[in-house]
Design a protein around this motif. Structure first.
Motif, PDB file in Angstrom:
ATOM      1  N   UNK A  96      -5.834   0.768   7.648  1.00  0.00           N
ATOM      2  CA  UNK A  96      -4.993   0.457   6.491  1.00  0.00           C
ATOM      3  C   UNK A  96      -4.814   1.690   5.610  1.00  0.00           C
ATOM      4  N   UNK A  97      -5.915   2.419   5.354  1.00  0.00           N
ATOM      5  CA  UNK A  97      -5.836   3.619   4.519  1.00  0.00           C
ATOM      6  C   UNK A  97      -4.965   4.686   5.171  1.00  0.00           C
ATOM      7  N   UNK A  98      -5.066   4.810   6.490  1.00  0.00           N
ATOM      8  CA  UNK A  98      -4.247   5.786   7.203  1.00  0.00           C
ATOM      9  C   UNK A  98      -2.771   5.433   7.101  1.00  0.00           C
ATOM     10  N   UNK A  99      -2.443   4.143   7.189  1.00  0.00           N
ATOM     11  CA  UNK A  99      -1.053   3.705   7.066  1.00  0.00           C
ATOM     12  C   UNK A  99      -0.496   4.027   5.687  1.00  0.00           C
ATOM     13  N   UNK A 100      -1.235   3.666   4.651  1.00  0.00           N
ATOM     14  CA  UNK A 100      -0.779   3.928   3.282  1.00  0.00           C
ATOM     15  C   UNK A 100      -0.624   5.428   3.045  1.00  0.00           C
ATOM     16  N   UNK A 101      -1.550   6.206   3.561  1.00  0.00           N
ATOM     17  CA  UNK A 101      -1.462   7.658   3.408  1.00  0.00           C
ATOM     18  C   UNK A 101      -0.193   8.196   4.066  1.00  0.00           C
ATOM     19  N   UNK A 102       0.086   7.759   5.286  1.00  0.00           N
ATOM     20  CA  UNK A 102       1.294   8.218   5.990  1.00  0.00           C
ATOM     21  C   UNK A 102       2.559   7.835   5.229  1.00  0.00           C
ATOM     22  N   UNK A 103       2.591   6.629   4.694  1.00  0.00           N
ATOM     23  CA  UNK A 103       3.761   6.162   3.963  1.00  0.00           C
ATOM     24  C   UNK A 103       4.035   7.053   2.747  1.00  0.00           C
ATOM     25  N   UNK A 104       3.000   7.374   1.988  1.00  0.00           N
ATOM     26  CA  UNK A 104       3.218   8.137   0.761  1.00  0.00           C
ATOM     27  C   UNK A 104       3.442   9.618   1.035  1.00  0.00           C
TER      28      UNK A 104
ATOM     29  N   UNK B 135      -2.088  -5.176  12.597  1.00  0.00           N
ATOM     30  CA  UNK B 135      -2.444  -3.756  12.651  1.00  0.00           C
ATOM     31  C   UNK B 135      -1.513  -2.982  13.563  1.00  0.00           C
ATOM     32  N   UNK B 136      -0.950  -3.640  14.603  1.00  0.00           N
ATOM     33  CA  UNK B 136      -0.075  -2.904  15.509  1.00  0.00           C
ATOM     34  C   UNK B 136       1.259  -2.570  14.840  1.00  0.00           C
ATOM     35  N   UNK B 137       1.690  -3.421  13.907  1.00  0.00           N
ATOM     36  CA  UNK B 137       2.894  -3.113  13.142  1.00  0.00           C
ATOM     37  C   UNK B 137       2.638  -1.919  12.226  1.00  0.00           C
ATOM     38  N   UNK B 138       1.467  -1.899  11.610  1.00  0.00           N
ATOM     39  CA  UNK B 138       1.116  -0.768  10.748  1.00  0.00           C
ATOM     40  C   UNK B 138       1.054   0.520  11.556  1.00  0.00           C
ATOM     41  N   UNK B 139       0.514   0.431  12.769  1.00  0.00           N
ATOM     42  CA  UNK B 139       0.435   1.624  13.613  1.00  0.00           C
ATOM     43  C   UNK B 139       1.824   2.137  13.986  1.00  0.00           C
ATOM     44  N   UNK B 140       2.726   1.225  14.322  1.00  0.00           N
ATOM     45  CA  UNK B 140       4.106   1.638  14.601  1.00  0.00           C
ATOM     46  C   UNK B 140       4.745   2.252  13.360  1.00  0.00           C
ATOM     47  N   UNK B 141       4.383   1.728  12.193  1.00  0.00           N
ATOM     48  CA  UNK B 141       4.887   2.312  10.956  1.00  0.00           C
ATOM     49  C   UNK B 141       4.385   3.732  10.755  1.00  0.00           C
ATOM     50  N   UNK B 142       3.119   3.968  11.093  1.00  0.00           N
ATOM     51  CA  UNK B 142       2.575   5.321  10.986  1.00  0.00           C
ATOM     52  C   UNK B 142       3.312   6.285  11.914  1.00  0.00           C
ATOM     53  N   UNK B 143       3.509   5.871  13.164  1.00  0.00           N
ATOM     54  CA  UNK B 143       4.226   6.723  14.109  1.00  0.00           C
ATOM     55  C   UNK B 143       5.665   6.942  13.644  1.00  0.00           C
ATOM     56  N   UNK B 144       6.234   5.926  13.006  1.00  0.00           N
ATOM     57  CA  UNK B 144       7.607   6.066  12.520  1.00  0.00           C
ATOM     58  C   UNK B 144       7.708   7.121  11.430  1.00  0.00           C
ATOM     59  N   UNK B 145       6.713   7.196  10.552  1.00  0.00           N
ATOM     60  CA  UNK B 145       6.759   8.205   9.502  1.00  0.00           C
ATOM     61  C   UNK B 145       6.688   9.607  10.080  1.00  0.00           C
ATOM     62  N   UNK B 146       5.857   9.803  11.107  1.00  0.00           N
ATOM     63  CA  UNK B 146       5.758  11.134  11.722  1.00  0.00           C
ATOM     64  C   UNK B 146       7.058  11.512  12.422  1.00  0.00           C
TER      65      UNK B 146
ATOM     66  N   UNK C  17       8.248   2.520  -0.148  1.00  0.00           N
ATOM     67  CA  UNK C  17       6.833   2.889  -0.141  1.00  0.00           C
ATOM     68  C   UNK C  17       5.980   1.839  -0.851  1.00  0.00           C
ATOM     69  N   UNK C  18       6.464   1.324  -1.987  1.00  0.00           N
ATOM     70  CA  UNK C  18       5.702   0.321  -2.741  1.00  0.00           C
ATOM     71  C   UNK C  18       5.607  -0.989  -1.958  1.00  0.00           C
ATOM     72  N   UNK C  19       6.733  -1.413  -1.384  1.00  0.00           N
ATOM     73  CA  UNK C  19       6.720  -2.656  -0.604  1.00  0.00           C
ATOM     74  C   UNK C  19       5.804  -2.523   0.610  1.00  0.00           C
ATOM     75  N   UNK C  20       5.872  -1.376   1.288  1.00  0.00           N
ATOM     76  CA  UNK C  20       5.015  -1.165   2.458  1.00  0.00           C
ATOM     77  C   UNK C  20       3.544  -1.140   2.073  1.00  0.00           C
ATOM     78  N   UNK C  21       3.230  -0.544   0.932  1.00  0.00           N
ATOM     79  CA  UNK C  21       1.838  -0.485   0.484  1.00  0.00           C
ATOM     80  C   UNK C  21       1.318  -1.861   0.117  1.00  0.00           C
ATOM     81  N   UNK C  22       2.108  -2.608  -0.641  1.00  0.00           N
ATOM     82  CA  UNK C  22       1.675  -3.941  -1.075  1.00  0.00           C
ATOM     83  C   UNK C  22       1.568  -4.903   0.102  1.00  0.00           C
ATOM     84  N   UNK C  23       2.520  -4.805   1.030  1.00  0.00           N
ATOM     85  CA  UNK C  23       2.531  -5.743   2.152  1.00  0.00           C
ATOM     86  C   UNK C  23       1.738  -5.306   3.358  1.00  0.00           C
TER      87      UNK C  23
END
Length: 327
Positions: free
Chosen positions: A155-163, A24-35, A12-18
């Motif tokens: 970006x905020x949506x990605x960080x929110x999903x991660x945490x 943005x498309x990588x972040x979006x895939x990350x969001x879908x991955x968390x769900x 979570x920390x590495x994903x937030x910092x990086x």
């Protein structure tokens, strides 16, 4: 600290910092991955009890539509509040349905879960409240009072999903490590011994099903918030199939495993649909066959094997150097 919790926090920390340094498309895939990962953890819990559910998409649907309906008709725009309400709604639905399903096992359990999700899919495509087959849109959200605009919103949506994923994964891990959580795999091993210990097998299955439903509801909420849209496909059986595929792909070593499988699935789907738009399902089938034949324990087992090999090599290196000096 437990190594699983440490790994979850580290990811979570590495994903937030990086997050700001990746497309943005990588972040979006990350969001879908968390769900997907949250819903897949629920499937993993049921599989540990020897239960295969083809209907976790029902609670994924409940979570996603709870967000859309409350945001639209209730005026609530705080993402954390919406996810909490969605998880509770899905958990209550699972608790009610679980009373019916807790007495079933094997193919009967699987087919009943599938039937319930498909009934919900059929209803959603015809009811105007759910937007019919087009679904419902979801507006921009705020995060504990902070309302980002423009590129910062994604970006905020990605960080929110991660945490959110991290918090729920840690709580699920703590539950599975508890005395009651240890009874879940015992359901698959020997139900009679559970009864002799003074516990109710039916209650264990009911609790496991409720927690799995709550996790799927939270996953559906994150998916809706990420895509800013929900539709009846959330309840379709192929959505539940993705969750099962993720668990088979990743393995069941820990709650971190489905996250690995979910991200791999999203990457595979993205590239397969781009390179082979008419045959991307074939890539899925080939991957499933390869895993069953060559890596039945999942990707996390491969990581464990690689890590063990690295540790052995590091352990042998001083002896090798010493032998070279002596010669």
């Amino acid at each position: 600290m437990d190594w699983t919790i440490a790994a979850l926090l580290a990811v979570a920390i590495v994903a937030t910092v990086g997050a700001a340094g990746v497309p943005s498309w990588i972040r979006y895939l990350g969001q879908l991955s968390t769900s997907t990962a949250l819903a897949s953890v629920g499937v993993m819990i049921l599989l540990r009890a020897g239960l295969l559910s083809f209907g976790q998409s029902l609670f994924y649907f409940v979570g996603g539509y709870a967000v859309a309906l409350i945001a639209r008709y209730g005026g609530v725009t705080d993402a954390l509040a919406l996810v909490m309400v969605a998880a509770i709604a899905a958990g209550l639905a699972a608790a009610i349905i679980g009373q019916l399903l807790a007495g079933y096992r094997g193919i009967f359990f699987s087919m009943l879960t599938l039937a319930l999700s498909m009934v919900m899919f059929s209803v959603a495509t015809k009811v105007r409240l759910f937007g019919g087959s087009d679904g419902l849109n979801i507006g921009l959200m705020s995060y504990l009072g902070y309302r980002p605009r423009g590129p910062d919103a994604q970006w905020a949506s990605f960080v929110f999903c991660i945490w959110v994923w991290t918090a729920l994964a840690i709580m699920t891990h703590a539950f599975l490590r508890s005395r009651f959580g240890a009874l879940i795999p015992a359901v698959a091993d020997n139900e009679i011994r559970i009864e002799y210990l003074g516990y109710s097998v039916r209650k264990v299955v009911w609790v496991a099903y409720g927690i799995a439903g709550m996790l799927a509801g939270a996953g559906g909420a994150l998916a809706g918030l990420s895509a800013r849209h929900v539709d009846p496909q959330f309840a379709y059986w192929t959505t539940a199939g993705d969750f099962i595929f993720v668990v088979l792909l990743s393995g069941q070593a820990s709650v971190l495993s489905p996250a690995l499988g979910a991200f791999f699935l999203e990457i595979l789907r993205s590239y397969a649909s781009a390179l082979f738009p008419d045959q991307w399902q074939t890539a899925f089938g080939a991957m499933m066959l390869a895993i069953v034949l060559f890596l039945p324990a999942g990707l996390d087992r491969l990581i464990v094997l690689i890590w063990s090999a690295v540790r052995k090599i590091r352990a042998l290196r001083p002896h090798t150097l010493e032998r070279g000096r002596s010669s």
